[in-house]
Write an enzyme that holds these catalytic residues in place. Structure first.
Site, mmCIF file in Angstrom:
data_model
loop_
_atom_site.group_PDB
_atom_site.id
_atom_site.type_symbol
_atom_site.label_atom_id
_atom_site.label_comp_id
_atom_site.label_asym_id
_atom_site.label_seq_id
_atom_site.Cartn_x
_atom_site.Cartn_y
_atom_site.Cartn_z
ATOM 1 N N GLY A 118 -13.664 -2.079 -7.335
ATOM 2 C CA GLY A 118 -14.872 -1.855 -7.142
ATOM 3 C C GLY A 118 -15.046 -0.791 -5.837
ATOM 4 N N GLY A 119 -14.000 -0.220 -5.451
ATOM 5 C CA GLY A 119 -14.064 0.724 -4.190
ATOM 6 C C GLY A 119 -14.488 -0.047 -2.990
ATOM 7 C CB SER A 179 -7.310 -0.658 0.894
ATOM 8 O OG SER A 179 -7.504 -1.056 -0.384
ATOM 9 C CB SER A 180 -12.733 -1.755 0.369
ATOM 10 O OG SER A 180 -13.342 -0.531 1.090
ATOM 11 C CD GLU A 227 -4.544 4.027 -3.401
ATOM 12 O OE1 GLU A 227 -5.870 3.986 -3.097
ATOM 13 O OE2 GLU A 227 -3.975 3.770 -4.716
ATOM 14 N NE ARG A 285 -4.345 1.654 0.693
ATOM 15 C CZ ARG A 285 -5.010 1.987 -0.101
ATOM 16 N NH1 ARG A 285 -4.889 1.834 -1.517
ATOM 17 N NH2 ARG A 285 -6.249 2.801 0.079
ATOM 18 C CD GLU A 289 -9.031 6.631 -4.523
ATOM 19 O OE1 GLU A 289 -9.345 7.331 -5.465
ATOM 20 O OE2 GLU A 289 -10.178 6.242 -3.561
ATOM 21 C CG ASP A 335 -8.588 5.179 -0.688
ATOM 22 O OD1 ASP A 335 -9.198 5.800 -1.227
ATOM 23 O OD2 ASP A 335 -7.939 4.111 -1.215
ATOM 24 C CB THR A 373 -8.986 -1.062 -8.014
ATOM 25 O OG1 THR A 373 -9.139 -0.134 -7.308
ATOM 26 C CG2 THR A 373 -8.430 -2.331 -7.365
#
Length: 594
Positions: free
Chosen positions: A501-502, A480-481, A453, A127, A436, A456, A416
């Protein structure tokens, strides 16, 4: 497991689920299943298999990813005896060229690895990190109020230290067999000789032209002569080819130090109107971190993924852990009661996510408590009624620290990509990779886009005087998801899956696992099943699909329902006596195996 009747499956899958709106700024990923033109017989066969609603099968290896050119590059590596880690390097470098809006060298990723030789799971966190000069007020105005989202995104302010190049090298160092420089050949050749612009990329460039035009290097590439690139044309990227050659010969150090690093810093810190604070030191000290996998029990499976700073595995695990108390197989996919349970379990998990989940290097986190079976069984009791929960609140998982955190208000956008690979040695890789928002910060250097990023993080640092766990801090990694997942059974992989997909990634992965495990759907049908996602109260139902027939029942249960485009990009591999690969019909990706 209960198998759905063919008539029910046909009903649920009948409506076209891949027609997307490129102008949708919340879910900007656009494509059609058959839009990708290819002369490769293997690609044509894979596309035809996907369009027929069937899986690709193989006894040897399998790869599923978001663009056929990238899949072919990875397949060539696997054919030559490379590992899943080797193939991932080839796939990621091609994806950064042919779908640059979604991922690339300027972004970050989470990787979950199953090692067949040891039977162990490893997760690597690549990340992006906040620059050392960043402060919790980076995305606030002079009055301390949060900036508008795109005022924060476009330019250097939103750029975090990229992690993807370091991840490529670390994964190859640990698990690779192929010669490192050779893994860049496919992407270098495509960048030099040119690749055919896909309809999806062309649509996204056209829809995002105004922001892409703000920076000369970005505009010159995506808007040559002032006009957006068009589908079917050939696009060359010599700057990217040069960057790849530097990485091939110099490793990740060629990215994090030297002339390219200096160019990245200059681009960020001199961005017109919205400069950032990234420094050469931030790049030089970046490291990939190994984290403990997060696993949650669901039926006969252990569902495993990336821990904090990802909220993916925790939230997926919480949802499934609560739903494990209910017989979804008996209820079935067409039953509104199934979706009431799924929707409210998701809302409860998202309440915990917003309160507790962040980078555990900076924020004490009740990671084990959040997926403790006793805690989830207790939370599942809240689902016992007949109607939607009127409101949800975070729970009180077991923890040895104070839990006094304020709720988050971070936005997470869906640009993503996901890669699933199983190699001939039995290793499995699940990796979700991102910059992102679509086209990230819109800043381009070395032929690739830089991430946005940092947006987020929560733009607010406190709420009513209480600190927010996911606030921005120097060196911290934003929550993050992304939910790269390996579903284990009897100590071995049974399913390798993930999606872009966020924050809806979590719902996409959960739905597909339930469809596959409880409703006994073949994998391709499980991915294609229309989406119903509830995070914060409103039930998002995939527009233009048979799922909208559930709207009246969901509303009668007390949900607010919103029909919308839900553009997942699920890529999955079922591991059994044979390998079965599937790719989301909503995008142009494929599964390929031999």
């Amino acid at each position: 497991m209960r198998r759905l009747s063919l008539s029910v499956v046909a009903c649920l899958l009948a409506a076209p689920v891949w027609a997307q709106e490129a102008a949708d700024t919340v879910a900007p990923e656009a494509a059609t299943a058959g839009a990708f033109a290819s002369t490769s017989p293997a690609v044509q066969a894979a596309l035809a298999t996907k369009e027929a609603g069937q899986e690709v099968t193989s006894d040897n290896w399998m790869i599923a990813a978001a663009n056929p050119l990238a899949v072919e590059a990875g397949a060539d590596v696997l054919r030559a005896g490379g590992t899943a880690a080797d193939a991932m390097v080839a796939v990621q470098t091609v994806l950064g060229l042919v779908e640059p809006q979604s991922s690339g060298l300027g972004g970050g990723a989470f990787l979950v690895w199953y090692d067949a030789a040891t039977g162990s799971l490893t997760t690597l966190d690549a990340r992006e990190t906040a620059p050392l000069a960043a402060t919790p007020r980076l995305f606030q105005d002079e009055a301390g109020e949060p900036l508008q989202f795109f005022d924060a995104v476009v330019g250097g302010r939103s750029v975090g230290t990229p992690g993807t190049p370091a991840l490529l090298e670390e994964a190859h160092r640990r698990w690779g067999r192929a010669n490192w420089p050779s893994l860049f050949d496919a992407a270098t050749d495509l960048a030099t000789e040119g690749f055919t612009v896909s309809p999806r990329l062309a649509q996204l460039v056209e829809g995002g032209a105004e922001r892409l035009a703000r920076f000369p290097a970005t505009a010159d590439y995506f808007l040559p002569g002032g006009a957006p690139i068009t589908a079917g044309t050939t696009l060359k990227n010599p700057d990217y080819a040069a960057t790849l050659q530097m990485l091939a010969s110099g490793g990740a150090d060629a990215f994090y130090t030297g002339p390219l690093a200096a160019q990245i810093v200059e681009t960020v810190t001199t961005a017109p109107g919205n400069p950032g604070v990234l420094s050469a030191t931030d790049l030089a000290i970046y490291t990939v971190k190994e984290r403990a996998p997060v696993c949650a029990t669901y039926r006969a499976f252990e569902v495993c993924g990336m821990g904090p700073p990802s909220s993916g595995a925790l939230t997926v695990g919480q949802i499934l852990g609560m739903l494990g108390q209910y017989d979804l197989a008996a209820l079935g996919a067409e039953n509104p009661e199934s979706w009431r349970l799924i929707g409210d379990a998701s809302r409860l998990a998202f309440a915990d996510r917003g309160r507790y989940m962040a980078d555990s290097d900076f924020v004490p986190m009740p990671t084990e408590g959040l997926v403790d079976p006793a805690y989830l069984a207790d939370r599942a009791k809240l689902l016992a009624g007949d109607d939607a929960l009127p409101e949800v609140a975070p729970g009180q998982p077991t923890f040895d620290h104070a839990l006094n955190w304020a709720d988050d208000d971070a936005i997470e956008f869906p640009s993503t990509s996901h890669i699933s690979i199983v190699d001939a040695y039995g290793n499995a890789l699940s990796m979700t990779t991102t910059i992102e928002n679509a086209f990230g910060s819109r800043l381009m250097v070395g032929g690739f886009l830089l991430n946005n990023e940092l947006t987020d993080f929560s733009f607010r640092s406190h709420r009513d005087g209480v600190a927010i766990a996911n606030r921005l801090e120097p060196g911290k990694r934003p929550r993050s998801s992304m939910a790269p997942t390996i579903v284990m059974q009897d100590g071995k992989p049974a399913l390798v899956i993930g999606s872009p997909g966020g924050s809806r990634i979590i719902g996409y992965v959960v739905k597909s696992i339930i469809a596959w495990a409880d409703w006994d759907m073949p994998l391709q049908q499980a991915l294609a099943l229309p989406h119903l996602v509830n995070r914060f109260g409103t039930y998002d139902v995939e527009e233009g699909t048979a799922a909208t027939a559930l709207d009246p029942a969901l509303e009668a249960q007390g949900f607010e329902v919103s029909a919308r485009s839900l553009n997942s990009g699920l890529h999955a591999i079922e591991v059994g006596q044979t390998l079965k690969g599937a790719a989301d019909p909503r995008r142009e990706g494929i599964a390929l195996g031999e």
